[in-house]
Design a protein around this motif. Structure first.
Motif, PDB file in Angstrom:
ATOM      1  N   PRO A  79       0.802  -1.225   0.000  1.00  0.00           N
ATOM      2  CA  PRO A  79       0.000   0.000   0.000  1.00  0.00           C
ATOM      3  C   PRO A  79       0.836   1.276   0.000  1.00  0.00           C
ATOM      4  CG  PRO A  79      -0.121  -1.085   2.131  1.00  0.00           C
ATOM      5  CD  PRO A  79       0.628  -2.013   1.209  1.00  0.00           C
ATOM      6  N   LYS A  80       2.142   1.158   0.218  1.00  0.00           N
ATOM      7  CA  LYS A  80       3.026   2.333   0.210  1.00  0.00           C
ATOM      8  C   LYS A  80       3.702   2.554  -1.146  1.00  0.00           C
ATOM      9  CE  LYS A  80       4.062   1.523   5.023  1.00  0.00           C
ATOM     10  NZ  LYS A  80       4.411   0.206   5.458  1.00  0.00           N
ATOM     11  N   HIS A  82       3.621   2.864  -5.481  1.00  0.00           N
ATOM     12  CA  HIS A  82       2.855   3.126  -6.701  1.00  0.00           C
ATOM     13  C   HIS A  82       2.836   1.862  -7.555  1.00  0.00           C
ATOM     14  CE1 HIS A  82       2.691   7.606  -6.502  1.00  0.00           C
ATOM     15  NE2 HIS A  82       3.695   7.402  -5.658  1.00  0.00           N
ATOM     16  N   TYR A 128      -2.470   2.893  -9.170  1.00  0.00           N
ATOM     17  CA  TYR A 128      -2.569   2.967  -7.718  1.00  0.00           C
ATOM     18  C   TYR A 128      -1.540   3.952  -7.200  1.00  0.00           C
ATOM     19  CZ  TYR A 128      -2.298   2.049  -2.805  1.00  0.00           C
ATOM     20  OH  TYR A 128      -2.286   2.213  -1.449  1.00  0.00           O
ATOM     21  N   THR A 129      -2.018   4.958  -6.455  1.00  0.00           N
ATOM     22  CA  THR A 129      -1.145   5.939  -5.822  1.00  0.00           C
ATOM     23  C   THR A 129      -1.359   5.875  -4.318  1.00  0.00           C
ATOM     24  OG1 THR A 129      -1.343   7.373  -7.748  1.00  0.00           O
ATOM     25  CG2 THR A 129      -0.569   8.401  -5.709  1.00  0.00           C
ATOM     26  N   PRO A 130      -0.304   5.657  -3.556  1.00  0.00           N
ATOM     27  CA  PRO A 130      -0.469   5.594  -2.099  1.00  0.00           C
ATOM     28  C   PRO A 130      -1.012   6.910  -1.541  1.00  0.00           C
ATOM     29  CG  PRO A 130       1.749   4.961  -2.755  1.00  0.00           C
ATOM     30  CD  PRO A 130       1.069   5.498  -3.962  1.00  0.00           C
ATOM     31  N   ARG A 131      -1.779   6.790  -0.498  1.00  0.00           N
ATOM     32  CA  ARG A 131      -2.257   7.995   0.194  1.00  0.00           C
ATOM     33  C   ARG A 131      -1.125   8.555   1.022  1.00  0.00           C
ATOM     34  NH1 ARG A 131      -8.350   6.939   2.271  1.00  0.00           N
ATOM     35  NH2 ARG A 131      -9.167   6.440   0.220  1.00  0.00           N
ATOM     36  N   GLY A 132      -1.132   9.847   1.085  1.00  0.00           N
ATOM     37  CA  GLY A 132      -0.144  10.266   1.983  1.00  0.00           C
ATOM     38  C   GLY A 132       0.473  11.526   1.984  1.00  0.00           C
TER      39      GLY A 132
END
Length: 132
Positions: A79-80, A82, A128-132
């Motif tokens: 999840p961390k 891309h 997919y781009t991690p949130r943050g």
């Protein structure tokens, strides 16, 4: 030849990402496939077969599937990190356009050009781009 087109060989997920060294990576996973095949010891799926008659530029829809359904979970999902994913669907072998042209015009097949092709279709990518 089938008026509805060639039957299906397999469905694949293609995952792309950049590793810790900054190098692009790709993983291709066979998700669903036709004709009761099973991956070999190397994890690769054997070829579906080939019904193409290059002398007439025809093929038979006697292999493959009219429909394939499957699902997949990314066991390596981070999840961390891309990532990009897309689905690719591959048909059974059919005559390449150069084969159709050669047969239609009474010419020999081109040297060094495959007489058959497995057409592909693919979906739009999911980024997919991690949130943050």
């Amino acid at each position: 030849m089938d008026p509805d087109g060639a039957r299906l060989d397999r469905i694949q997920i293609v995952k792309g990402w950049v590793d810790g060294r900054g190098e692009p990576q790709e993983r291709i996973v066979d998700v669903a496939w036709s004709d009761g095949r099973a991956p070999g010891p190397d994890g690769k799926l054997p070829a579906v077969g080939n019904t193409v008659d290059v002398t007439t530029a025809t093929y038979a829809n006697t292999i493959g599937a009219a429909e394939l359904v499957g699902h997949w979970t990314d066991d390596d999902f981070d999840p961390k990190a891309h990532a990009v994913y897309y689905v690719r669907v591959i048909e059974i072998p059919t005559p390449r356009w150069t084969t159709y042209d050669a047969v239609r015009n009474g010419l020999p097949l081109l040297d060094g050009v495959p007489a058959t092709i497995q057409e592909r279709a693919w979906t739009s990518p999911i980024w997919y781009t991690p949130r943050g």
